[in-house]
Design an enzyme around this catalytic site. Structure first.
Site, short mmCIF file in Angstrom:
data_model
loop_
_atom_site.label_atom_id
_atom_site.label_comp_id
_atom_site.label_asym_id
_atom_site.label_seq_id
_atom_site.Cartn_x
_atom_site.Cartn_y
_atom_site.Cartn_z
N PRO A 42 0.80 -1.20 0.00
CA PRO A 42 0.00 0.00 0.00
C PRO A 42 0.84 1.26 0.00
O PRO A 42 1.81 1.38 0.74
CB PRO A 42 -0.78 -0.10 1.31
CG PRO A 42 -0.25 -1.29 2.02
CD PRO A 42 0.98 -1.72 1.34
N GLU A 43 0.44 2.19 -0.83
CA GLU A 43 1.00 3.53 -0.79
C GLU A 43 -0.07 4.43 -0.18
O GLU A 43 -1.06 3.94 0.34
CB GLU A 43 1.40 3.98 -2.20
CG GLU A 43 2.38 2.99 -2.85
CD GLU A 43 2.89 3.43 -4.21
OE1 GLU A 43 3.06 4.64 -4.41
OE2 GLU A 43 3.10 2.55 -5.06
N ARG A 45 3.78 -11.08 4.53
CA ARG A 45 5.24 -10.91 4.55
C ARG A 45 5.76 -10.36 5.86
O ARG A 45 6.97 -10.34 6.08
CB ARG A 45 5.66 -10.01 3.37
CG ARG A 45 5.42 -10.71 2.04
CD ARG A 45 5.71 -9.81 0.87
NE ARG A 45 7.12 -9.60 0.66
CZ ARG A 45 7.63 -8.86 -0.31
NH1 ARG A 45 6.81 -8.25 -1.16
NH2 ARG A 45 8.92 -8.73 -0.44
#
Length: 272
Positions: free
Chosen positions: A2-3, A110
């Site tokens: 996500p940005e 992750r």
DNA sequence: CGAACCTCCTGCGGGC
DNA sequence: TGCCCGCAGGAGGTTC
């Protein structure tokens, strides 16, 4: 993953479920994120949320009694609203119980993200947040700020706009996209970008981020909003992951190279 | 200080 | 089908 637009989409999605409500329970199922998740956050059950804020790619959940949660989604994180009866998925690391049989679930395969608790004081002064640059959609970000950051840097302009101490929230997708819209090649040395071009770049960053927020962010692989839905800005990407495809503006094939270990895309005709 | 490189971790798609 | 490789929306750390 996500940005800024994806984090803002997440914030808007979870806010109505959190605001003015108290956590009914908190369960930490996996502590091994970027920083260890403090298991003491389980004792925040009963605390009520007074605000759900975003600073760059960080989410801040303010609680009554003074504390805050700081949440970052890393590359693969998401926050989803689920029913307490819904089956838990692998990598659902922290479960926040909400009134009405709902839960907020922090999911991160992750484990590059983080969930932290600041017991008191201003969370914006936390070491992770203290040195962040201006918000790109605020007046604090303008060409003079960018100009100052570029002045002595021979690094590619793309790396400068991705530097969170210069401006927050611009990640790998939106860096390439913004440079396309500003007509600037990603590899151009930052100090060689003229002031008028920096003006265009500031405007491009703002427009691209705002447009993506409107579309619920970009889903390339696995981004989902708090309801499990993808974002639709992918259809509006001009260069990212379009190597070899015709430029939407001029038809020339989109170029691809690795810059600072990150995939980078541009149109050699539209960008100079 | 800046620049180049490395690292954390899991999952997925492509090539053979 | 299976295995290996490379790559992935972030960001902090090390070294020179």
């Amino acid at each position: 993953m996500p940005e800024l637009p994806e984090v803002e989409t997440t914030r808007r999605g979870i806010e109505p479920h959190l605001l003015d409500r108290a956590f009914t329970s908190i369960q930490v199922r996996e502590t091994r994120l970027r920083h260890p998740v403090p298991e003491t956050i389980e004792q925040l059950a009963g605390h009520r949320t007074t605000a759900v804020r975003r600073r760059g790619k960080y989410l801040i959940v303010d609680l009554d009694r003074g504390g805050s949660l700081i949440i970052h989604l890393g590359m693969s994180g998401s926050l989803r609203i689920a029913g307490e009866g819904d089956e838990l998925r692998k990598h659902d690391h922290v479960i926040f119980g909400l009134p009405g049989g709902l839960q907020l679930r922090y999911h991160d395969p992750r484990r590059f993200g983080l969930v932290l608790h600041v017991a008191a004081g201003d969370p914006l002064e936390h070491p992770l947040l203290r040195s962040l640059g201006p918000e790109p959609l605020s007046d604090a970000f303008d060409a003079s700020v960018l100009h100052a950051a570029c002045r002595r840097r021979s690094a590619p302009i793309k790396q400068v706009i991705m530097d969170a101490s210069v401006v927050v929230g611009v990640g790998n997708i939106y860096a390439s996209e913004s440079l396309f819209h500003a007509g600037i090649r990603p590899r151009t040395a930052a100090r060689r970008v003229s002031r008028p071009r920096l003006d265009r770049l500031v405007e491009a960053i703002r427009k691209v981020l705002a447009a993506s927020i409107e579309q619920g962010g970009t889903t390339l692989r696995d981004f989902v909003n708090s309801d499990g839905e993808p974002g639709y800005f992918r259809q509006k990407l001009y260069v990212y992951e379009r190597a070899g495809d015709p430029c939407r503006n001029c038809g020339a094939p989109i170029r691809h190279a690795v810059l600072g270990q990150r995939a980078t895309y541009w149109c050699a005709n539209c960008q100079r």
